[in-house]
Design a protein around this motif. Structure first.
Motif, short mmCIF file in Angstrom:
data_model
loop_
_atom_site.label_atom_id
_atom_site.label_comp_id
_atom_site.label_asym_id
_atom_site.label_seq_id
_atom_site.Cartn_x
_atom_site.Cartn_y
_atom_site.Cartn_z
N VAL A 157 0.84 -1.20 0.00
CA VAL A 157 0.00 0.00 0.00
C VAL A 157 0.88 1.25 0.00
O VAL A 157 0.68 2.18 -0.80
CB VAL A 157 -0.94 0.01 1.22
N TYR A 158 1.85 1.29 0.92
CA TYR A 158 2.72 2.47 1.00
C TYR A 158 3.55 2.63 -0.28
O TYR A 158 3.84 3.76 -0.71
CB TYR A 158 3.64 2.38 2.22
N ALA A 159 3.95 1.54 -0.90
CA ALA A 159 4.71 1.62 -2.14
C ALA A 159 3.89 2.28 -3.25
O ALA A 159 4.38 3.13 -4.00
CB ALA A 159 5.18 0.24 -2.58
N GLU A 160 2.62 1.88 -3.35
CA GLU A 160 1.76 2.49 -4.36
C GLU A 160 1.53 3.96 -4.07
O GLU A 160 1.55 4.80 -4.97
CB GLU A 160 0.42 1.74 -4.43
N MET A 161 1.33 4.31 -2.80
CA MET A 161 1.18 5.72 -2.43
C MET A 161 2.44 6.50 -2.79
O MET A 161 2.36 7.65 -3.26
CB MET A 161 0.90 5.82 -0.93
N THR A 162 3.59 5.88 -2.56
CA THR A 162 4.86 6.55 -2.86
C THR A 162 5.03 6.77 -4.36
O THR A 162 5.43 7.87 -4.79
CB THR A 162 6.03 5.72 -2.31
N ARG A 163 4.71 5.76 -5.17
CA ARG A 163 4.84 5.92 -6.62
C ARG A 163 3.91 7.02 -7.13
O ARG A 163 4.30 7.83 -7.98
CB ARG A 163 4.55 4.59 -7.32
N ALA A 164 2.70 7.07 -6.59
CA ALA A 164 1.76 8.12 -6.99
C ALA A 164 2.29 9.49 -6.59
O ALA A 164 2.17 10.47 -7.34
CB ALA A 164 0.39 7.87 -6.38
N TYR A 165 2.89 9.56 -5.41
CA TYR A 165 3.45 10.83 -4.94
C TYR A 165 4.63 11.25 -5.82
O TYR A 165 4.77 12.44 -6.15
CB TYR A 165 3.90 10.71 -3.48
N GLN A 166 5.47 10.30 -6.19
CA GLN A 166 6.59 10.64 -7.07
C GLN A 166 6.10 11.21 -8.40
O GLN A 166 6.68 12.16 -8.93
CB GLN A 166 7.45 9.39 -7.32
N GLU A 167 5.03 10.63 -8.92
CA GLU A 167 4.50 11.10 -10.20
C GLU A 167 4.01 12.54 -10.12
O GLU A 167 4.22 13.34 -11.03
CB GLU A 167 3.38 10.18 -10.67
N ARG A 168 3.35 12.88 -9.01
CA ARG A 168 2.77 14.23 -8.94
C ARG A 168 3.73 15.28 -8.39
O ARG A 168 3.51 16.48 -8.58
CB ARG A 168 1.48 14.22 -8.12
N SER A 169 4.79 14.84 -7.70
CA SER A 169 5.70 15.80 -7.07
C SER A 169 7.08 15.84 -7.70
O SER A 169 7.84 16.80 -7.49
CB SER A 169 5.86 15.48 -5.58
N GLY A 170 7.44 14.77 -8.43
CA GLY A 170 8.80 14.68 -8.95
C GLY A 170 9.81 14.19 -7.93
O GLY A 170 11.02 14.27 -8.17
N ALA A 171 9.34 13.68 -6.80
CA ALA A 171 10.26 13.18 -5.77
C ALA A 171 11.12 12.06 -6.33
O ALA A 171 10.63 11.16 -7.02
CB ALA A 171 9.48 12.68 -4.56
N THR A 172 12.40 12.09 -6.03
CA THR A 172 13.36 11.10 -6.52
C THR A 172 13.61 10.03 -5.46
O THR A 172 13.28 10.21 -4.29
CB THR A 172 14.70 11.79 -6.84
N PRO A 173 14.21 8.91 -5.86
CA PRO A 173 14.60 7.91 -4.85
C PRO A 173 15.50 8.50 -3.77
O PRO A 173 15.42 8.12 -2.60
CB PRO A 173 15.33 6.85 -5.67
#
Length: 398
Positions: A157-173
């Motif tokens: 669940v947290y992984a999917e939330m993180t991927r969605a957040y990366q898409e909308r914010s540009g957050a990098t690894p």
């Protein structure tokens, strides 16, 4: 409305306490909190006990709080048992606050405790899935991952939330790893933290993948521990023990499926807490958030209003949320470094805030801290968490 203070706190070291029972952990925290308040067992009118998983992990499905109370010498005290996934003990605080505000009780002890070690890891991870709708787990798992089985449902669940957040914010690894790096440095200063070693970005990124992009060093560990608070009506006096006022304690429940509001549960609950407390995010000096996976801290910066949409990585990189920054977040190390014994986490966050607002946090003290906020979420209804509690505390003179 009747004003209520936290007048005593107690916490055990978090970690793998294989030779210590759940009842002993809880009793140690409760005894410490009562002593810190300058009170005795006879002063306690009610115990509200928060625990999430003892029924599944130990078979003690009922009277968990009574068992712990007996161990602590509180056998005659009335007990309420609260289960609300990872928000169990912050929900217990909500119940205790209502009990005092109603006038029925003057002094209430709240304890959160969990014993998770001593069993196979997969047994514990499987038990955690009871924080979701069991009948919907196969459907939700397939929707999130495209598979029928995952190592850890909640990390998926947290992984999917993180991927969605990366898409909308540009957050990098690297941004994701830097949250864990920051909190490991904070945890290194906390004598009760499960992990007390500062990590590097390279270490975090090189750790084993649990659910991409999450590595093991971005995920909260299995832990044992307990934390406790004594709540007392302000009109009953505080024994001169540096009381901390509860300005708000908002509790929200999630909505499953397509009916879920567009605004996330954490933001809805935070807005309710801000309204009750009469403060805003700009007034906060110290914050505790539910970083069961490190990237969730970036998301919470935005949901709590600490920064604008998509600005979480920028806020982190600025140093604002580190010790010495404008609004330090998770100065105790957060769930990933301090540890996450599920039923204890909500109370542990508030123990840290009280310690900070009293000016007693030692090397990790936030200078001039007057107002603190704790966000504690638990369970999952897809897309909302099942529950969220946001508590706002104020120190002397705030």
């Amino acid at each position: 409305m009747r004003e209520v203070d936290i007048v005593g706190v107690g916490i055990t070291p978090f970690g793998k306490r294989r030779d210590t029972s759940l009842r002993s952990l809880a009793a140690d925290a409760m005894t410490a909190a009562i002593a810190d308040a300058g009170l005795v067992a006879g002063d306690i009118g009610l115990l509200v006990s928060g625990n999430a998983m003892a029924g599944v992990l130990t078979g003690q499905e009922m009277i968990r709080g009574q068992v712990a109370a007996t161990e602590a010498g509180l056998a005659a005290v009335p007990v309420l048992n609260v289960e609300n996934a990872c928000t169990s003990s912050s929900s217990a605080v909500h119940v205790a606050l209502a009990a005092i505000r109603s006038g029925m009780y003057d002094t209430v002890l709240v304890c959160g405790a969990e014993k998770m070690t001593g069993l196979p890891t997969q047994t514990v991870l499987d038990a955690m899935t009871s924080g979701a709708d069991i009948e919907r787990i196969p459907e939700v798992t397939r929707e999130l991952t495209g598979t029928d089985k995952v190592e850890s449902f909640f990390m998926a669940v947290y992984a999917e939330m993180t991927r969605a957040y990366q898409e909308r914010s540009g957050a990098t690894p690297e941004d994701l790893a830097d949250v864990a790096v920051k909190n490991s440095a904070h945890g290194a200063l906390n004598p009760n933290a499960q992990y007390r070693r500062a990590l590097s970005r390279d270490e975090v990124l090189a750790a084993r993948l649990v659910a991409p992009p999450l590595t093991t060093l971005m995920c909260s560990p299995i832990a044992d521990g307990a934390a406790a608070l004594v709540l007392r009506a302000a009109d009953r006096g505080n024994s001169g023990r540096a009381p901390v006022r509860i300005r708000a304690c908002a509790l929200g429940s999630g909505v499953p499926g397509a009916g879920a509001p567009a605004i996330p549960l954490e933001r809805r609950t935070a807005e309710a807490a801000y309204a009750e407390a009469g403060v805003g995010p700009e007034d906060l000096d110290v914050v505790e958030v539910h970083d069961a996976a490190s990237p969730n801290e970036l998301i919470m910066y935005e949901e709590l209003g600490l920064c604008g949409a998509g600005e979480g990585p920028k806020l982190l990189a600025s140093g604002a949320t580190s010790l010495g920054g404008r609004v330090p977040v998770n100065p105790d190390g957060g769930l990933v470094s301090r540890g996450h014994p599920v039923g204890a986490t909500g109370c542990a966050q508030l123990v840290e805030l009280v310690t900070q607002l009293r000016g007693r946090a030692g090397e990790r003290q936030v200078s001039g801290a007057r107002i603190g906020l704790a966000e504690n979420a638990g369970g999952y209804l897809h897309p909302d968490p099942a529950a969220c509690t946001v508590t706002i505390l104020a120190g002397a003179g705030a």
